[in-house]
Motif scaffolding. Sequence first.
Motif, PDB file in Angstrom:
ATOM      1  N   PRO A 292      -2.946   0.668  19.176  1.00 56.99           N
ATOM      2  CA  PRO A 292      -1.456   0.413  19.340  1.00 56.99           C
ATOM      3  C   PRO A 292      -0.787  -0.259  18.512  1.00 56.99           C
ATOM      4  CG  PRO A 292      -2.698   0.444  21.604  1.00 56.99           C
ATOM      5  CD  PRO A 292      -3.818   0.298  20.407  1.00 56.99           C
ATOM      6  N   ASP A 293      -1.607  -1.368  17.901  1.00 58.82           N
ATOM      7  CA  ASP A 293      -0.869  -2.316  17.003  1.00 58.82           C
ATOM      8  C   ASP A 293      -1.257  -1.982  15.552  1.00 58.82           C
ATOM      9  OD1 ASP A 293      -3.575  -2.896  17.018  1.00 58.82           O
ATOM     10  OD2 ASP A 293      -3.487  -5.138  16.794  1.00 58.82           O
ATOM     11  N   ARG A 294      -1.753  -0.809  15.146  1.00 59.99           N
ATOM     12  CA  ARG A 294      -2.200  -0.496  13.766  1.00 59.99           C
ATOM     13  C   ARG A 294      -0.887  -0.346  13.030  1.00 59.99           C
ATOM     14  NH1 ARG A 294      -4.959   1.721  10.168  1.00 59.99           N
ATOM     15  NH2 ARG A 294      -4.480   3.526   8.899  1.00 59.99           N
ATOM     16  N   PRO A 295       0.249   0.112  13.181  1.00 63.90           N
ATOM     17  CA  PRO A 295       1.450   0.108  12.495  1.00 63.90           C
ATOM     18  C   PRO A 295       1.678  -1.455  11.533  1.00 63.90           C
ATOM     19  CG  PRO A 295       1.981   1.524  14.309  1.00 63.90           C
ATOM     20  CD  PRO A 295       0.523   0.728  14.634  1.00 63.90           C
ATOM     21  N   ARG A 296       1.710  -2.399  12.515  1.00 63.67           N
ATOM     22  CA  ARG A 296       1.742  -3.654  12.111  1.00 63.67           C
ATOM     23  C   ARG A 296       0.520  -4.010  11.312  1.00 63.67           C
ATOM     24  NH1 ARG A 296       5.200  -8.057  13.356  1.00 63.67           N
ATOM     25  NH2 ARG A 296       5.975  -6.909  15.046  1.00 63.67           N
ATOM     26  N   ARG A 297      -0.536  -3.861  11.628  1.00 71.58           N
ATOM     27  CA  ARG A 297      -1.720  -4.273  10.919  1.00 71.58           C
ATOM     28  C   ARG A 297      -1.668  -3.679   9.436  1.00 71.58           C
ATOM     29  NH1 ARG A 297      -5.779  -2.405  12.690  1.00 71.58           N
ATOM     30  NH2 ARG A 297      -5.344  -1.344  14.601  1.00 71.58           N
ATOM     31  N   SER A 298      -1.246  -2.346   9.477  1.00 73.15           N
ATOM     32  CA  SER A 298      -1.502  -1.301   8.309  1.00 73.15           C
ATOM     33  C   SER A 298      -0.378  -1.839   7.261  1.00 73.15           C
ATOM     34  CB  SER A 298      -1.639  -0.047   8.667  1.00 73.15           C
ATOM     35  OG  SER A 298      -0.669   0.366   9.295  1.00 73.15           O
ATOM     36  N   LEU A 299       0.597  -2.502   7.745  1.00 77.42           N
ATOM     37  CA  LEU A 299       1.906  -2.691   6.946  1.00 77.42           C
ATOM     38  C   LEU A 299       1.655  -3.411   5.694  1.00 77.42           C
ATOM     39  CD1 LEU A 299       4.984  -2.023   6.945  1.00 77.42           C
ATOM     40  CD2 LEU A 299       5.226  -4.151   7.996  1.00 77.42           C
ATOM     41  N   LEU A 300       2.414  -2.826   4.452  1.00 80.56           N
ATOM     42  CA  LEU A 300       1.849  -3.725   3.222  1.00 80.56           C
ATOM     43  C   LEU A 300       3.373  -4.541   3.139  1.00 80.56           C
ATOM     44  CD1 LEU A 300       0.408  -1.480   0.507  1.00 80.56           C
ATOM     45  CD2 LEU A 300      -0.510  -3.480   1.278  1.00 80.56           C
ATOM     46  N   LEU A 301       3.167  -5.850   3.189  1.00 82.31           N
ATOM     47  CA  LEU A 301       4.435  -6.730   3.237  1.00 82.31           C
ATOM     48  C   LEU A 301       4.664  -7.020   1.859  1.00 82.31           C
ATOM     49  CD1 LEU A 301       3.566  -9.133   6.028  1.00 82.31           C
ATOM     50  CD2 LEU A 301       4.947  -6.948   6.091  1.00 82.31           C
ATOM     51  N   CYS A 302       3.882  -6.655   0.873  1.00 82.93           N
ATOM     52  CA  CYS A 302       3.914  -7.056  -0.643  1.00 82.93           C
ATOM     53  C   CYS A 302       4.427  -5.913  -1.330  1.00 82.93           C
ATOM     54  CB  CYS A 302       2.788  -7.823  -1.155  1.00 82.93           C
ATOM     55  SG  CYS A 302       1.347  -6.866  -0.904  1.00 82.93           S
ATOM     56  N   ALA A 303       4.561  -6.087  -2.645  1.00 84.13           N
ATOM     57  CA  ALA A 303       5.146  -5.186  -3.436  1.00 84.13           C
ATOM     58  C   ALA A 303       4.052  -4.348  -4.421  1.00 84.13           C
ATOM     59  CB  ALA A 303       6.524  -5.710  -4.624  1.00 84.13           C
ATOM     60  N   ARG A 304       4.140  -3.091  -4.565  1.00 85.35           N
ATOM     61  CA  ARG A 304       3.257  -2.492  -5.552  1.00 85.35           C
ATOM     62  C   ARG A 304       3.531  -2.621  -7.066  1.00 85.35           C
ATOM     63  NH1 ARG A 304       1.303   3.065  -3.099  1.00 85.35           N
ATOM     64  NH2 ARG A 304       0.335   3.258  -5.058  1.00 85.35           N
ATOM     65  N   ALA A 305       2.860  -2.892  -7.882  1.00 85.98           N
ATOM     66  CA  ALA A 305       3.037  -2.787  -9.434  1.00 85.98           C
ATOM     67  C   ALA A 305       3.476  -1.403  -9.646  1.00 85.98           C
ATOM     68  CB  ALA A 305       1.980  -3.379 -10.147  1.00 85.98           C
ATOM     69  N   PRO A 306       4.546  -1.333 -10.406  1.00 86.88           N
ATOM     70  CA  PRO A 306       5.004  -0.107 -10.912  1.00 86.88           C
ATOM     71  C   PRO A 306       4.201   0.887 -11.667  1.00 86.88           C
ATOM     72  CG  PRO A 306       6.805  -1.538 -11.658  1.00 86.88           C
ATOM     73  CD  PRO A 306       5.468  -2.226 -11.099  1.00 86.88           C
ATOM     74  N   GLY A 307       3.879   2.200 -11.269  1.00 85.68           N
ATOM     75  CA  GLY A 307       3.170   3.183 -11.681  1.00 85.68           C
ATOM     76  C   GLY A 307       1.595   2.932 -11.686  1.00 85.68           C
ATOM     77  N   THR A 308       1.261   2.324 -10.475  1.00 86.58           N
ATOM     78  CA  THR A 308      -0.345   1.867 -10.225  1.00 86.58           C
ATOM     79  C   THR A 308      -0.537   2.691  -8.957  1.00 86.58           C
ATOM     80  OG1 THR A 308       0.277   0.109  -9.074  1.00 86.58           O
ATOM     81  CG2 THR A 308       0.060  -0.076 -11.360  1.00 86.58           C
ATOM     82  N   HIS A 309      -1.717   2.688  -8.511  1.00 82.54           N
ATOM     83  CA  HIS A 309      -2.317   3.156  -7.188  1.00 82.54           C
ATOM     84  C   HIS A 309      -2.897   1.721  -6.700  1.00 82.54           C
ATOM     85  CE1 HIS A 309      -6.102   3.552  -9.224  1.00 82.54           C
ATOM     86  NE2 HIS A 309      -5.718   4.622 -10.119  1.00 82.54           N
ATOM     87  N   LEU A 310      -3.733   2.136  -5.525  1.00 84.15           N
ATOM     88  CA  LEU A 310      -4.048   0.942  -4.926  1.00 84.15           C
ATOM     89  C   LEU A 310      -5.484   0.561  -5.006  1.00 84.15           C
ATOM     90  CD1 LEU A 310      -3.001   1.672  -0.893  1.00 84.15           C
ATOM     91  CD2 LEU A 310      -1.982  -0.041  -2.837  1.00 84.15           C
ATOM     92  N   VAL A 311      -6.126   1.490  -6.033  1.00 84.71           N
ATOM     93  CA  VAL A 311      -7.361   1.148  -6.185  1.00 84.71           C
ATOM     94  C   VAL A 311      -7.398   0.151  -7.692  1.00 84.71           C
ATOM     95  CG1 VAL A 311      -9.705   2.195  -6.965  1.00 84.71           C
ATOM     96  CG2 VAL A 311      -7.949   3.499  -5.436  1.00 84.71           C
ATOM     97  N   GLY A 312      -7.321  -1.059  -7.273  1.00 85.66           N
ATOM     98  CA  GLY A 312      -7.237  -2.116  -8.127  1.00 85.66           C
ATOM     99  C   GLY A 312      -8.350  -3.193  -7.717  1.00 85.66           C
ATOM    100  N   ARG A 313      -8.682  -3.956  -8.930  1.00 84.79           N
ATOM    101  CA  ARG A 313      -9.943  -4.904  -8.857  1.00 84.79           C
ATOM    102  C   ARG A 313      -9.568  -5.914  -7.817  1.00 84.79           C
ATOM    103  NH1 ARG A 313     -10.780  -8.443 -13.447  1.00 84.79           N
ATOM    104  NH2 ARG A 313      -9.049  -9.692 -12.417  1.00 84.79           N
ATOM    105  N   ASP A 314      -8.515  -6.354  -7.843  1.00 91.38           N
ATOM    106  CA  ASP A 314      -8.419  -7.699  -7.123  1.00 91.38           C
ATOM    107  C   ASP A 314      -8.150  -7.219  -5.386  1.00 91.38           C
ATOM    108  OD1 ASP A 314      -8.454  -9.391  -9.209  1.00 91.38           O
ATOM    109  OD2 ASP A 314      -6.168  -9.692  -9.495  1.00 91.38           O
ATOM    110  N   LEU A 315      -7.429  -6.187  -5.264  1.00 87.67           N
ATOM    111  CA  LEU A 315      -7.312  -5.730  -3.715  1.00 87.67           C
ATOM    112  C   LEU A 315      -8.875  -5.347  -3.268  1.00 87.67           C
ATOM    113  CD1 LEU A 315      -5.721  -4.920  -1.297  1.00 87.67           C
ATOM    114  CD2 LEU A 315      -5.408  -2.648  -2.455  1.00 87.67           C
ATOM    115  N   MET A 316      -9.715  -4.933  -4.134  1.00 86.93           N
ATOM    116  CA  MET A 316     -11.110  -4.502  -3.641  1.00 86.93           C
ATOM    117  C   MET A 316     -11.688  -5.732  -3.481  1.00 86.93           C
ATOM    118  SD  MET A 316     -11.024  -1.317  -3.666  1.00 86.93           S
ATOM    119  CE  MET A 316      -9.084  -1.519  -3.432  1.00 86.93           C
ATOM    120  N   TYR A 317     -11.293  -6.896  -4.241  1.00 89.70           N
ATOM    121  CA  TYR A 317     -12.198  -8.091  -4.090  1.00 89.70           C
ATOM    122  C   TYR A 317     -11.699  -8.764  -2.737  1.00 89.70           C
ATOM    123  CZ  TYR A 317     -12.825 -12.998  -5.305  1.00 89.70           C
ATOM    124  OH  TYR A 317     -13.570 -14.522  -5.222  1.00 89.70           O
ATOM    125  N   ALA A 318     -10.315  -8.531  -2.467  1.00 85.29           N
ATOM    126  CA  ALA A 318      -9.930  -9.001  -0.865  1.00 85.29           C
ATOM    127  C   ALA A 318     -10.503  -8.110   0.183  1.00 85.29           C
ATOM    128  CB  ALA A 318      -8.314  -8.946  -0.841  1.00 85.29           C
TER     129      ALA A 318
END
Length: 503
Positions: A292-318
Amino acid sequence: MADEPFASVIVTWRFLACTAWLLQHRMLVNRGFVLRRRGLSTDTLAVLIVGVTATMWSASVLFAVHKQSTNSGHISMANSIALAVEAPIIVQIAFIVWLCKWTVAKLDERHDRTPHLWRSIQVRGPFDWETGLGPRLYAGLCVSLCLAVGISSASAFAAGFNTISPVLSLAGLVVFLYGGAPKHPYGDASHAYSDDTLRISLPTTHHEGTVYVLPSSSRGFDAAWSPKIAEEHKDADAEMMVLFDHMRAGRWLVSEPLQRLRTTMARFRGRVFLSKGQAQLLAAWIHADNLPDRPRRSLLLCARAPGTHLVGRDLMYALCHAEYLVFMSQRALEKDMKEKMGRLRLLARSGAGSSQLDAPPVQTIGFRPGLEGYREAVSHIYSIFDLPADQEALEFHVQPPSFSVALSSSPSSIDEYVSELWDLSTANSESTFSALYFFTTVWFMEMGNVNGFNIFPLRCQDTHGDVASQQMMWRQFWYSACVAQLISCVPILFGAFSFGLFP
């Protein structure tokens, strides 16, 4: 000076306040800080202790003035103002300023607005409290302090009181306003996290940077600006930055990324106070379970760098850190969640595999050969954030490197390169996220930020920082105020300070 019986009250509260400040300083250096968003963090408690004891000290001065006026029948306004030189004027005014800012910040946070406890724009490091206050507030603080200390000191001189107190008060004011206090030592004290402030410090060479904050019961995944605190970043600097240097120099082993990643994750686990509920929430989040609380948990509160996808080193690190917390909190998980652990971690490589021969096999996400495994892992990343997968993360339209150091070969096509690199990643990893971290780290070293890849895909919305970051920036302000107040009221401490022996 106040009459002897009332002077003893001032001296008593002065002694208690100074003792409390010095003891608290030693406790902070030894025990460190616990960062939290809800409730009272160590930073907040420390400020409240300083502020409350300073207020009681000031109240003792007012009490002495009142009693002296009552006993003598009259006390001139000049003498009343002169007695104010015995009060902790610097710390008292600082506490009033902080209390107003803190109250507004808490109200902003309660209404899901960005708190403004501190002005982080153009701050030149964790010791730059003058810039952090902002020009207007800083000017107002300076004027208030100069008027309060200056008038009370001048009145004390005119009334013929003991000249030591006004001289030391003016000296303390100069120390505070002109940066005479040393830098605080709290950057080297330990920093721990409550389960609503799970900060992942990203490797950086700058004096400030971004931390990723894992989801909690009331917020989604976020990226926050933060000053670079030496103790917070020491693991990333000592392990991951060294790894990057080795990879750039071409003298790394394929086992090195996982070894260094394991070290940073284990040390991070030692910083965290994780409740059973938060462990369950993190487990549901990384497994992309539809609760039930998935929408809040899955929400990205930050911005995405222009022209990029989510498969980035620092996100994988987190994500590696999040999965490791869940893995190390198995006892806090419910049975159905424990049974899913093999979906993201190859348990046979983690010393946690089932000893039951009839246990049903669990296919670890991404641990399939070649492009099929890579695309399965990437699709899961997007399902965590409840987003459709970007095609650039799944398809490749660039040329392979002329020679791959990691593969020790020259791939003929980009698909061949990705396929072989993914097989190498899974062969030297123990979880889906650590395989993706291996892959993205090598990709950046050999290919760079191309085809939508970026080592730093999620960015802060602004440079104001979250409450935890902003509270850190107040430390030098409070340290300077306390040092200035101590040397202004205790002659022996002023002498020690002048000779560089204190603090």
